[in-house]
Design a protein around this motif. Structure first.
Motif, mmCIF file in Angstrom:
data_model
loop_
_atom_site.group_PDB
_atom_site.id
_atom_site.type_symbol
_atom_site.label_atom_id
_atom_site.label_comp_id
_atom_site.label_asym_id
_atom_site.label_seq_id
_atom_site.Cartn_x
_atom_site.Cartn_y
_atom_site.Cartn_z
ATOM 1 N N LEU A 288 5.038 -2.955 -0.654
ATOM 2 C CA LEU A 288 4.918 -1.636 -0.692
ATOM 3 C C LEU A 288 4.027 -1.404 -2.280
ATOM 4 O O LEU A 288 3.129 -0.507 -2.035
ATOM 5 C CB LEU A 288 6.404 -1.125 -1.178
ATOM 6 C CG LEU A 288 7.315 -0.880 0.324
ATOM 7 C CD1 LEU A 288 8.720 -0.582 -0.285
ATOM 8 C CD2 LEU A 288 6.597 0.105 0.835
ATOM 9 N N GLU A 289 4.333 -2.290 -3.186
ATOM 10 C CA GLU A 289 3.285 -2.071 -4.138
ATOM 11 C C GLU A 289 1.668 -2.257 -3.811
ATOM 12 O O GLU A 289 0.672 -1.546 -4.296
ATOM 13 C CB GLU A 289 3.459 -3.071 -5.313
ATOM 14 C CG GLU A 289 2.732 -3.216 -6.672
ATOM 15 C CD GLU A 289 2.895 -1.815 -7.312
ATOM 16 O OE1 GLU A 289 1.785 -1.394 -7.859
ATOM 17 O OE2 GLU A 289 3.669 -1.080 -7.260
ATOM 18 N N HIS A 290 1.402 -3.402 -3.122
ATOM 19 C CA HIS A 290 -0.097 -3.532 -2.479
ATOM 20 C C HIS A 290 -0.514 -2.423 -1.566
ATOM 21 O O HIS A 290 -1.676 -2.084 -2.041
ATOM 22 C CB HIS A 290 0.118 -4.882 -1.745
ATOM 23 C CG HIS A 290 -1.417 -5.533 -1.412
ATOM 24 N ND1 HIS A 290 -1.328 -6.909 -1.078
ATOM 25 C CD2 HIS A 290 -2.445 -5.074 -1.723
ATOM 26 C CE1 HIS A 290 -2.516 -7.323 -0.960
ATOM 27 N NE2 HIS A 290 -3.270 -6.037 -1.687
ATOM 28 N N ILE A 291 0.346 -1.954 -0.862
ATOM 29 C CA ILE A 291 -0.204 -0.641 -0.092
ATOM 30 C C ILE A 291 -0.320 0.580 -0.925
ATOM 31 O O ILE A 291 -1.412 1.412 -0.888
ATOM 32 C CB ILE A 291 0.990 -0.404 1.261
ATOM 33 C CG1 ILE A 291 1.024 -1.548 2.077
ATOM 34 C CG2 ILE A 291 0.642 0.844 1.608
ATOM 35 C CD1 ILE A 291 2.196 -1.603 3.165
ATOM 36 N N SER A 292 0.538 0.670 -2.154
ATOM 37 C CA SER A 292 0.437 1.808 -2.766
ATOM 38 C C SER A 292 -0.751 1.657 -3.668
ATOM 39 O O SER A 292 -1.617 2.976 -3.862
ATOM 40 C CB SER A 292 1.588 1.653 -3.710
ATOM 41 O OG SER A 292 1.640 2.818 -4.801
ATOM 42 N N ARG A 293 -1.122 0.375 -4.158
ATOM 43 C CA ARG A 293 -2.221 0.420 -4.937
ATOM 44 C C ARG A 293 -3.436 0.681 -3.960
ATOM 45 O O ARG A 293 -4.398 1.305 -4.671
ATOM 46 C CB ARG A 293 -2.549 -0.897 -5.595
ATOM 47 C CG ARG A 293 -1.626 -1.304 -6.551
ATOM 48 C CD ARG A 293 -1.963 -2.653 -7.512
ATOM 49 N NE ARG A 293 -1.984 -3.644 -6.595
ATOM 50 C CZ ARG A 293 -1.231 -4.356 -6.396
ATOM 51 N NH1 ARG A 293 -0.024 -4.223 -7.062
ATOM 52 N NH2 ARG A 293 -1.457 -5.772 -5.552
ATOM 53 N N SER A 294 -3.750 0.367 -2.977
ATOM 54 C CA SER A 294 -4.826 0.590 -2.267
ATOM 55 C C SER A 294 -4.996 2.012 -1.648
ATOM 56 O O SER A 294 -6.248 2.343 -1.831
ATOM 57 C CB SER A 294 -4.542 -0.427 -0.753
ATOM 58 O OG SER A 294 -5.869 -0.183 -0.192
#
Length: 417
Positions: A288-294
């Motif tokens: 979720l954090e990776h997706i949120s950053r992108s």
């Protein structure tokens, strides 16, 4: 026991377990809507072994409901003072009602009347709570894909990358395993063997989709001309929606694999169940954090483009508003996507700056600048006149003094003669 319900809460939801009438009264009294856990899941709460069979029979539960954790439902944990387990992270308690009304106080029941004091049962309950929360997200993603009318398979088929092509087959295999699980109440070895290789293909597809979003953000960043920005923003509207749909599908399938995996670990290595569950939840948070950053970087670039367009609306009254509208489309799509996945999201819209508004502001600035210039000129003029007057005065005084001295000298010479 009548009028007694079990409450089990984690960081995703709240399970309310007891007799159907008691559970219903409790939910109505608290103003909560809930999802039926179903008899199979309810039975699983007490399936941690023969040692708790007697306790399970005395729990007197024929109904179980699950409430998604919200600020409102989270208050119940504080309201009833549920006790948290340091090992599982679950908060549990027994709520007893009086005279047909549920509530009033919490009593932490003692074994064997309650299952909530048994470590094995708590670990199993934590597994089920995690699985229910994941399946809730899966259902919400299904609704999301239906609302945006996204043909994920069409997007995948349009790509030449073999990894994306495999994604379609992986989805079929996982859906089949989930169907079998619903029918038999668990994940058998045959079903699990079919899906074990799925996570690698899903992860590669997710990485590809994130790279596509990053490329769109970079394209928006490198353009400064309004015409180029308008074209890039228009292209982003469609492309972003497609790749968000692919990411949503990836996340949905990853949750499905985790649900199946927890079944297998619970059956084959029950002592490791809680640790494995916590590991899966941590990995899910990382995704979720990776997706949120992108997606956050993408929206930030779209915001910059909208700001640039608004600043140049006077020169480009047609293309500038189009950039802002495209930005709003993308930001709204990302916001809806975040909501389905449980990601905190920022503002959804930017205001389109009108040409007349920009013109009026430019006029006001020009007038303000002109007024300041006039005031400065006046000030400088006054200072110049003052300085000129001062110089003139000094010159006049000097001339008068010299004239007097000359007259005095001339009169002296006359007297001497």
């Amino acid at each position: 026991m009548d009028n007694e319900i079990q409450l089990i809460s984690d960081d995703d939801g709240l399970a309310v377990i007891g007799r159907a009438a008691d559970v219903e009264r409790f939910l109505v009294a608290e103003g909560l809507s809930a999802k039926d856990l179903g008899p199979q899941r309810l039975k699983s709460f007490g399936s941690a072994g023969a040692a708790v069979a007697q306790a399970a029979s005395e729990m007197a539960a024929d109904s179980g409901r699950w409430v998604k954790l919200t600020p409102e439902s989270a208050q119940l944990v504080k309201k009833y003072g549920l006790r948290e387990s340091s090992k599982t992270g679950l908060s549990t308690g027994v709520v007893k009602g009086r005279k047909g009304q549920v509530g009033g106080f919490v009593e932490f029941a003692k074994a064997p009347r309650s299952l909530l004091t048994n470590p094995a049962v708590l670990a199993n309950a934590a597994r089920i709570m995690t699985q229910v929360a994941m399946q809730q997200t899966m259902d919400e993603i299904t609704d999301y894909l239906a609302v945006i009318d996204a043909k994920v398979d069409d997007v995948l088929r349009a790509q030449k990358d073999a990894v994306l092509a495999r994604m379609i087959g992986v989805g079929f295999v996982i859906e089949e395993a989930m169907t079998v699980r619903e029918m038999r109440g668990g994940t058998d070895e045959v079903s699990w063997s079919k899906v074990q290789a799925a996570p690698a293909a899903i992860a590669e597809t997710q990485a590809y989709a994130l790279r596509q979003l990053d490329a769109i953000a970079e394209k928006m960043e490198k353009h400064t001309k309004i015409g180029d920005l308008a074209e890039a923003a228009r292209d982003a509207e469609t492309a972003v929606g497609e790749w968000l749909a692919v990411l949503a599908r990836c996340f949905q399938l990853q949750d499905a694999v985790a649900v199946l995996e927890l079944d297998r670990v619970g059956d084959t290595s029950p002592d490791e169940l809680n640790g494995h569950r916590l590991g899966l939840k941590a990995a899910r948070r990382d995704r979720l954090e990776h997706i949120s950053r992108s997606t956050g970087r993408l929206v930030a670039r779209m915001n910059d483009a909208a700001d640039t367009a608004n600043a140049k609306v006077l020169l480009h009254p047609g293309k500038s508003p189009a950039v802002v509208r495209s930005r709003n489309q993308v930001a709204t799509g990302v916001h809806d996507f975040h909501v389905r996945l449980g990601i905190d999201s920022g503002p959804r819209r930017s205001e389109v700056r009108r040409w007349a508004e920009a013109a009026a502001e430019a006029r006001d600035k020009a007038i303000e600048t002109g007024a300041k210039g006039l005031d400065t000129a006046r000030s400088l003029g006054s200072e110049t006149l003052d300085r000129a007057g001062s110089v003139t005065g000094r010159l006049s005084s000097g001339i008068a003094e010299r004239t007097r001295r000359r007259r005095g000298a001339a009169e002296g010479r006359v007297d001497e003669g």
